[in-house]
Design a protein around this motif. Structure first.
Motif, mmCIF file in Angstrom:
data_model
loop_
_atom_site.group_PDB
_atom_site.id
_atom_site.type_symbol
_atom_site.label_atom_id
_atom_site.label_comp_id
_atom_site.label_asym_id
_atom_site.label_seq_id
_atom_site.Cartn_x
_atom_site.Cartn_y
_atom_site.Cartn_z
ATOM 1 N N ALA A 181 0.889 -1.168 0.000
ATOM 2 C CA ALA A 181 0.000 0.000 0.000
ATOM 3 C C ALA A 181 0.924 1.213 0.000
ATOM 4 O O ALA A 181 1.911 1.244 0.748
ATOM 5 N N VAL A 182 0.616 2.207 -0.845
ATOM 6 C CA VAL A 182 1.491 3.370 -0.960
ATOM 7 C C VAL A 182 0.668 4.653 -1.033
ATOM 8 O O VAL A 182 -0.376 4.707 -1.660
ATOM 9 N N CYS A 183 1.190 5.667 -0.344
ATOM 10 C CA CYS A 183 0.629 7.015 -0.382
ATOM 11 C C CYS A 183 1.732 7.938 -0.900
ATOM 12 O O CYS A 183 2.872 7.863 -0.434
ATOM 13 N N HIS A 184 1.389 8.812 -1.840
ATOM 14 C CA HIS A 184 2.360 9.728 -2.427
ATOM 15 C C HIS A 184 2.234 11.145 -1.881
ATOM 16 O O HIS A 184 2.978 12.031 -2.293
ATOM 17 N N SER A 185 1.331 11.374 -0.952
ATOM 18 C CA SER A 185 1.096 12.709 -0.403
ATOM 19 C C SER A 185 2.152 13.046 0.660
ATOM 20 O O SER A 185 2.680 12.167 1.319
ATOM 21 N N PRO A 186 2.393 14.333 0.867
ATOM 22 C CA PRO A 186 3.379 14.747 1.857
ATOM 23 C C PRO A 186 3.014 14.363 3.291
ATOM 24 O O PRO A 186 3.875 14.304 4.141
#
Length: 130
Positions: free
Chosen positions: A124-129
């Motif tokens: 699972a990946v999030c690209h937000s700061p």
């Protein structure tokens, strides 16, 4: 839902050039390479369109620890990444990388990895700061 997928390859340069050639007429291009020194294992090449790599190849040496097939799901935030990881472990997955930043991909890349019951590397990946 799907952020990116990856395949284990036996020859990095050969496969990199193969995919560079066959994906070009489809609009795909080599966008990113990550070295074995950066990952602590194999070399990686990311292909995609519009500046976003969505198809990866890699030469990780330990297929059990890294999974021969890699699927990453998009998470809306970092909390969802942590929840995914916790629930996956509770459901019987094996830890393959605790939630955290992976700055060798980009400064805000926040992911968690597990091996599913068949040994596939699921992320699972999030690209937000944040």
């Amino acid at each position: 839902m799907i952020d990116h997928v990856g395949l284990l390859v036996s020859g990095y340069e050969r496969s990199r050039e193969f995919y560079r050639t066959v994906l070009a007429p489809l609009g795909g291009e080599l966008l990113m390479e990550v070295t074995a020194e950066q990952t602590g294992d194999g070399s990686h090449a990311g292909f995609g369109m519009n500046g976003r790599p969505t198809f990866w190849i890699d030469t990780s040496q330990n297929t059990h620890a890294n999974g021969a097939v890699h699927v990453a799901f998009t998470a809306p935030d970092r909390s969802a990444v942590r929840t995914f990881h916790r629930l996956a472990l509770e459901a019987g997955a094996t830890d393959n990388g605790a939630p955290g930043l992976r700055p060798h991909y980009h400064p805000h890349y926040y992911g968690a990895f597990v091996l599913d019951p068949d040994g596939h590397n699921i992320e699972a990946v999030c690209h937000s700061p944040e």
